[in-house]
Structures are given as C-alpha cells and as structure tokens.
Design a protein around this motif. Structure first.
Motif, mmCIF file in Angstrom:
data_model
loop_
_atom_site.group_PDB
_atom_site.id
_atom_site.type_symbol
_atom_site.label_atom_id
_atom_site.label_comp_id
_atom_site.label_asym_id
_atom_site.label_seq_id
_atom_site.Cartn_x
_atom_site.Cartn_y
_atom_site.Cartn_z
ATOM 1 N N GLY A 1 24.489 86.398 -40.132
ATOM 2 C CA GLY A 1 24.611 86.094 -41.551
ATOM 3 C C GLY A 1 24.770 84.601 -41.772
ATOM 4 N N GLU A 2 25.209 84.290 -42.954
ATOM 5 C CA GLU A 2 25.367 82.900 -43.379
ATOM 6 C C GLU A 2 26.273 82.120 -42.424
ATOM 7 N N LYS A 3 25.812 80.982 -42.003
ATOM 8 C CA LYS A 3 26.544 80.054 -41.135
ATOM 9 C C LYS A 3 26.922 80.664 -39.783
ATOM 10 N N GLY A 4 26.305 81.768 -39.409
ATOM 11 C CA GLY A 4 26.571 82.387 -38.114
ATOM 12 C C GLY A 4 27.962 82.970 -37.984
ATOM 13 N N LYS A 5 28.587 83.323 -39.103
ATOM 14 C CA LYS A 5 29.951 83.851 -39.064
ATOM 15 C C LYS A 5 30.051 85.313 -39.460
ATOM 16 N N ASP B 1 21.407 96.559 -40.536
ATOM 17 C CA ASP B 1 20.587 97.374 -41.426
ATOM 18 C C ASP B 1 20.009 98.496 -40.574
ATOM 19 N N SER B 2 20.092 99.722 -41.053
ATOM 20 C CA SER B 2 19.612 100.840 -40.231
ATOM 21 C C SER B 2 19.008 101.939 -41.091
ATOM 22 N N ASP B 3 18.161 102.726 -40.443
ATOM 23 C CA ASP B 3 17.589 103.936 -41.037
ATOM 24 C C ASP B 3 17.878 105.086 -40.089
ATOM 25 N N MET C 1 22.579 98.224 -45.873
ATOM 26 C CA MET C 1 22.871 97.008 -45.162
ATOM 27 C C MET C 1 24.373 96.736 -45.256
ATOM 28 N N GLN C 2 24.977 96.379 -44.124
ATOM 29 C CA GLN C 2 26.392 96.068 -44.046
ATOM 30 C C GLN C 2 26.572 94.690 -43.432
ATOM 31 N N GLU C 3 27.604 93.995 -43.867
ATOM 32 C CA GLU C 3 27.919 92.684 -43.315
ATOM 33 C C GLU C 3 29.330 92.731 -42.752
ATOM 34 N N TYR C 4 29.473 92.289 -41.511
ATOM 35 C CA TYR C 4 30.756 92.324 -40.818
ATOM 36 C C TYR C 4 31.169 90.911 -40.412
ATOM 37 N N PRO C 5 32.398 90.498 -40.769
ATOM 38 C CA PRO C 5 32.860 89.172 -40.352
ATOM 39 C C PRO C 5 33.109 89.136 -38.848
ATOM 40 N N ILE C 6 32.977 87.938 -38.281
ATOM 41 C CA ILE C 6 33.212 87.737 -36.853
ATOM 42 C C ILE C 6 34.600 87.128 -36.683
ATOM 43 N N LYS C 7 35.353 87.681 -35.775
ATOM 44 C CA LYS C 7 36.710 87.216 -35.506
ATOM 45 C C LYS C 7 36.695 85.773 -35.003
ATOM 46 N N ARG C 8 37.693 85.018 -35.425
ATOM 47 C CA ARG C 8 37.817 83.633 -34.983
ATOM 48 C C ARG C 8 37.837 83.601 -33.452
ATOM 49 N N GLY C 9 37.097 82.686 -32.877
ATOM 50 C CA GLY C 9 36.984 82.591 -31.429
ATOM 51 C C GLY C 9 35.801 83.365 -30.865
ATOM 52 N N TYR C 10 35.249 84.276 -31.652
ATOM 53 C CA TYR C 10 34.098 85.074 -31.221
ATOM 54 C C TYR C 10 32.777 84.480 -31.701
ATOM 55 N N THR C 11 32.841 83.478 -32.582
ATOM 56 C CA THR C 11 31.608 82.932 -33.151
ATOM 57 C C THR C 11 30.816 82.106 -32.148
ATOM 58 N N TYR D 1 29.662 98.865 -30.302
ATOM 59 C CA TYR D 1 28.837 97.677 -30.493
ATOM 60 C C TYR D 1 29.510 96.727 -31.492
ATOM 61 N N LEU D 2 29.952 97.274 -32.623
ATOM 62 C CA LEU D 2 30.600 96.434 -33.627
ATOM 63 C C LEU D 2 31.834 95.737 -33.061
ATOM 64 N N GLU D 3 32.633 96.460 -32.297
ATOM 65 C CA GLU D 3 33.825 95.845 -31.703
ATOM 66 C C GLU D 3 33.435 94.777 -30.688
ATOM 67 N N HIS D 4 32.426 95.055 -29.887
ATOM 68 C CA HIS D 4 31.941 94.105 -28.877
ATOM 69 C C HIS D 4 31.460 92.800 -29.527
ATOM 70 N N VAL D 5 30.746 92.915 -30.609
ATOM 71 C CA VAL D 5 30.148 91.738 -31.241
ATOM 72 C C VAL D 5 31.128 91.010 -32.162
#
Length: 115
Positions: free
Chosen positions: A52-56, A61-63, A1-11, A91-95
């Motif tokens: 994730g927490e607070k939508g940020k 998670d993948s197999d 499982m990995q957690e990625y922060p969302i850039k300001r303005g993208y939330t 996908y990661l860059e898009h999101v």
C-alpha cells in the motif's frame, strides 16, 4: 479488498516477506504484474497481494472459488476452506507482524476513527 497495517520494525523486509510468504505458507509461486503478486490456492480462485501507500500496508484482494463445493464432497470442501483460511491467517501474521487478535483491535480502532 482489505488493507492491513504493518507492525513497526516489519516494514524493512516487508516486500520480501510478502512474496516469500506466498511460497512458504501456500506452496505457490506468485505471478508478478506491476508489483502485484497473485496465486491460486484452495478456496481462493485468485489471491492478490501488493504494498500500500508508502510501503506501510499490505493490500489483499481475493476471489473465492465456490466450485470447490461442486467438485468435492461437503466434508472435503469444508476441509479445503478451513485449510485455506488457516494459511491466510498465518500469512497475514507472517507479513504484518500482527496476530489475529491484534489485527481485530487495529480494525476496531480504524472503524472508530472513521465514525
């Protein structure tokens, strides 16, 4: 499982991009279960995303589907893996709004904070 922060303005549109990106970049319609969205594509047996927490943050998670190497020639299997990896990075860059280099830099900062 990995957690990625969302850039300001993208939330603001994050939840919509998270789901739409699965269809747009993987060509798959996600199954939804309690806010978790799951697809199967290429070398992913299961690819699940949710907020994730607070939508940020985006949580992924993948197999892996290692049977790709049993079902296809080595060259074809490698192509499937490379295609899946490319789409995942897109996908990661898009999101998240962060490109690969920025995500790496953020991960290094986070690791230093933890140390």
């Amino acid at each position: 499982m990995q957690e990625y922060p969302i850039k300001r303005g993208y939330t603001k549109e994050f939840a919509i991009r998270m789901v739409d990106g699965l269809t747009e970049l993987f060509g798959e319609t996600a199954e939804e279960n309690e806010g978790h969205y799951t697809i199967s594509y290429g070398s992913f047996r299961r690819f699940e995303v949710y907020t994730g927490e607070k939508g940020k943050t985006l949580i992924v998670d993948s197999d892996s589907d290692m049977t790709v190497f049993d079902r296809l020639t080595e060259e074809e299997a490698n192509e499937v893996v490379l295609d899946t990896n490319r789409r995942f990075r897109q996908y990661l860059e898009h999101v998240t709004g962060y490109n690969t280099k920025e995500r790496k830099k953020n991960a290094e900062k986070a690791a230093k904070k933890m140390a």
